[in-house]
Design an enzyme around this catalytic site. Structure first.
Site: not given
Length: 446
Positions: A64, A70, A365, A386
């Site tokens: 990102q 996110c 997040h 992630n």
């Protein structure tokens, strides 16, 4: 009655410190190396090796970059996993995050202007108006907000709408867009308070949206409308689908009914009884679109449902407080990662409810759970995809300890088919309205 700090008090505090035989040693270590380095528990790294009994294949991680998207990356990752597996895609396939980003910012702008009109009779200094003006729009969002966008606009592969400088580095665009929206708020509030008729107000708002659309096209590119999708599968066979629209692409390649996926939260605070649903005032993007709705469950129910979905081959979108007890380079999230209370010889413990009630922790997040290690029938750690690229963690993947999950994970998205009949009934309830600043809405503010 207020009491100021007296010099005698300071003298006593220093005297107490001087009695500690290790004070100078600890002080030198902390001041030279930093709190986390001195309090690090290296046993945490050993306990959180990236090996899992249940692990889904998900490919390379996305990035990102310098943006707060996110929630979008995590959601599109769950969808791209399905496409890649279903159609045996070769290479690092991604859905266009920028396409969703464009429509999110456009819809959030309209959402903001509508809320400005709805609150125009309130004082500018009221808490709700101040809350709106603090951040007219931003990069953050929620699962249901993603669903609202996909249901209205569909999705496209990244090849149909690539990233731009401004999607990867969103600060400048957010700054100018929020300035524009605040100026528009001045105009709309003045029109309402001066008694302007509805047609004049609607025309003014339409012109504002026209200008915002132009800003977004300049910064992010024109959204894809028709495109061809071509790829090679893992058997090196070439495929092409011509003249697709974003909605046709979704129907052909993703084939998920997003109504089947619901948001569950774990908020053990007194104001949110379990097995009740909640929504957050002033939180959303698409006016008239899907409402943000959370079902609050115990952490045990939370955990069981996440495992059930993983066992059935589906990854799990989740929201958490990633800044707590986390090492991004080692890719470890573990509440035992640092012994700061021991280092400073003080009590730093708060319950999960106290963390939320006293602003120590909040969702900031979103990521994706792609695996879990189960020992003797119980989870010990989780594998996390992630969206910070492959130069952090284990090629972009993190290990989340079981205790960190229970303490800092606040939201997961689960297919309703994994819910018991009792929980399905609970999820169908009309939601209780929470204040705009409730911690269950903070993921949308980053």
């Amino acid at each position: 009655m207020s009491k100021s700090i007296k010099f005698d008090d300071i003298k006593n505090y220093q005297s107490d410190l001087d009695k500690r035989s290790d004070a100078k040693l600890v002080g030198r270590a902390v001041s030279h190396q930093g709190v986390n380095a001195v309090s690090a528990n290296y046993s945490s790294e050993i306990a959180n090796k990236p090996v899992f009994s249940i692990e889904l294949e998900t490919g390379d991680v996305a990035n990102q970059k310098r943006s707060g998207r996110c929630w979008t990356f995590a959601a599109l990752n769950t969808l791209r996993h399905r496409v890649a597996n279903e159609f045996n895609l070769k290479g690092n396939f991604e859905l266009s995050q920028n396409y969703i980003n464009f429509w999110d910012k456009f819809e959030k702008s309209n959402f903001f202007l509508e809320n400005i009109l709805n609150t125009a009779n309130k004082k500018r200094t009221s808490r709700k108006v101040a809350f709106l003006l603090a951040t007219p729009q931003q990069d953050g969002g929620q699962w249901d907000m993603l669903c609202a966008l996909v249901e209205k606009y569909g999705v496209v592969p990244q090849s149909a709408m690539a990233e731009t400088y401004n999607s990867n580095n969103s600060a400048d665009l957010n700054s100018v867009l929020n300035l524009k929206l605040r100026r528009d708020a001045v105009i709309l509030r003045n029109l309402v308070n001066d008694g302007a008729d509805k047609d004049k107000i609607a025309a003014q708002k339409d012109q504002m949206l026209n200008e915002i659309y132009r800003i977004l096209v300049y910064a992010l590119g024109e959204p894809a409308k028709h495109f061809d999708f071509e790829y090679r599968d893992k058997d090196n066979k070439y495929h092409i689908a011509k003249d697709l629209t974003p909605k046709k692409f979704y129907e052909k390649y993703i084939q998920l009914d997003l109504e089947d996926y619901v948001s569950l939260i774990n908020s053990p605070t007194d104001d949110k009884p379990y097995k009740k649903t909640y929504t957050v005032e002033l939180l959303g993007n698409v006016v008239g679109g899907r409402q943000v709705k959370h079902l609050n469950l115990s952490i045990d129910d939370f955990e069981k449902l996440a495992i059930k979905q993983l066992k059935n081959g589906e990854t799990v979108w989740f929201g958490s407080d990633v800044g707590q007890a986390s090492d991004r380079q080692k890719g470890i999230m573990d509440d035992k990662l640092y012994s700061r209370a021991e280092l400073f010889d003080t009590d730093l413990d708060l319950t999960k409810a106290e963390q939320l009630d006293y602003s120590e922790s909040m969702m900031d997040h979103a990521m994706v759970i792609t695996g879990v290690d189960i020992v003797d029938g119980k989870p010990t750690k989780w594998k996390v995809e992630n969206s910070w690229g492959n130069k952090v963690g284990n090629n972009g993947y993190f290990v989340m300890s079981e205790s960190w999950f229970r303490k800092y994970v606040y939201q997961i998205v689960i297919n309703k088919k994994y819910l018991s009949d009792d929980l399905k009934k609970a999820q169908a309830q009309d939601p209780i309205l929470l204040d705009p600043w409730d911690p269950m809405g903070t993921l949308a503010k980053f």
